[in-house]
Structure formats: C-alpha cells, structure tokens
Design a protein around this motif. Structure first.
Motif, PDB file in Angstrom:
ATOM      1  N   THR A   1       1.065  -1.060   0.014  1.00 18.85           N
ATOM      2  CA  THR A   1      -0.220   0.143   0.043  1.00 18.85           C
ATOM      3  C   THR A   1       0.812   1.210   0.188  1.00 18.85           C
ATOM      4  O   THR A   1       2.046   1.058   0.148  1.00 18.85           O
ATOM      5  CB  THR A   1      -0.827   0.011   1.293  1.00 18.85           C
TER       6      THR A   1
ATOM      7  N   LYS B   1       1.156   3.334   2.208  1.00 17.63           N
ATOM      8  CA  LYS B   1       1.936   3.434   3.725  1.00 17.63           C
ATOM      9  C   LYS B   1       2.957   2.472   3.800  1.00 17.63           C
ATOM     10  O   LYS B   1       4.076   2.801   4.146  1.00 17.63           O
ATOM     11  CB  LYS B   1       0.693   3.180   4.720  1.00 17.63           C
ATOM     12  N   SER B   2       2.719   1.307   3.381  1.00 13.45           N
ATOM     13  CA  SER B   2       3.705   0.258   3.405  1.00 13.45           C
ATOM     14  C   SER B   2       4.864   0.359   2.597  1.00 13.45           C
ATOM     15  O   SER B   2       6.256   0.179   2.848  1.00 13.45           O
ATOM     16  CB  SER B   2       3.222  -1.157   3.166  1.00 13.45           C
TER      17      SER B   2
ATOM     18  N   ASP C   1      -0.997  -3.133   5.918  1.00 11.40           N
ATOM     19  CA  ASP C   1      -0.880  -2.132   6.913  1.00 11.40           C
ATOM     20  C   ASP C   1      -0.902  -2.699   8.361  1.00 11.40           C
ATOM     21  O   ASP C   1      -1.784  -1.945   9.266  1.00 11.40           O
ATOM     22  CB  ASP C   1      -1.905  -1.088   6.600  1.00 11.40           C
TER      23      ASP C   1
END
Length: 128
Positions: free
Chosen positions: A14, A16-17, A121
């Motif tokens: 994602t 975020k990751s 996440d």
C-alpha cells in the motif's frame, strides 16, 4: 500429535507500507555506508601502529568494505524493484514457525500444503 510448519507472511503493498519499506531500505543503506567509512578509518588507524602486516590488514578490511558495498547494491536493487511494483502486490516479508495439530484421518495434502498469512498495513486480512 503436533507438528511444526513454516508459514509465509506476505505484506500487501500500500502507499503506507511502500513508504515504510523505502524508509527502512534507506536507513539500512545509510548504516552500511557509515560502516564502510568506519572500516576505512580503522584501517588507517591500524596502518599507523605498524603492529600488523600492511598487506594482510588492507586485504581484510577491503574484503569487509566490499561485503558492505555488495549489500548496498542489493538494497539499491530492492529499492528499484519496490518502485516498479504496483500497489496491491504481495511481498514476502518473513517466515515463521507454527504448531499444527494432526490426527488419524486428517487430510495430509491439506496439512502439508503451504500456509500463508496476508497482512495489509499491520492487520491480518487473510489466512491461506
């Protein structure tokens, strides 16, 4: 009866990751570069003491520095690959050991098949 089985942990990529992985790779790269600098400093320091053979000393330190440079190249490659991967891709993060229960009459194919945990996440979203 209980058995140990290897379970693969995969992370869904994602935004975020992806940022966290980029940050992690960047930090590892900086650490390896600092280690190279420190090794060069130690080499110069030990060369001045004249206690060791300069050739073997230089050989040993160059080997260690080259080892770290190879790790830096690997991290650069991983960062390039990370940038190419589309969001939603599954990345193998690690492997862990799990205890499974087996009994007479269990389906061996089901028990011996590869197990996976999919994380997105920081949250488990699927167990395969």
């Amino acid at each position: 009866m209980q058995l140990l089985q290897t379970v693969t942990i995969k992370q869904v990529l994602t935004e975020k990751s992806k940022k966290e992985l980029q940050h992690s790779y960047h930090q590892k790269k900086i650490l390896l570069q600092k280690e190279c600098d420190q090794l060069r400093f130690e080499l110069k320091k030990l060369e001045r003491t004249k206690k060791f053979s300069p050739a073997s000393l230089k050989s040993h330190f160059e080997k260690e520095i080259n080892n770290r440079k190879e790790k830096i190249k690997l991290i650069d490659f991983q960062m390039e690959q990370l940038n190419i991967l589309p969001l939603g891709s599954e990345i193998k993060e690690q492997e862990v050991q799990a205890i499974i229960n087996v009994a007479v009459g269990d389906d061996w194919e089901e028990i011996s098949s590869e197990k996976m945990i999919i994380v997105k996440d920081g949250t488990i979203i699927e167990i395969r």
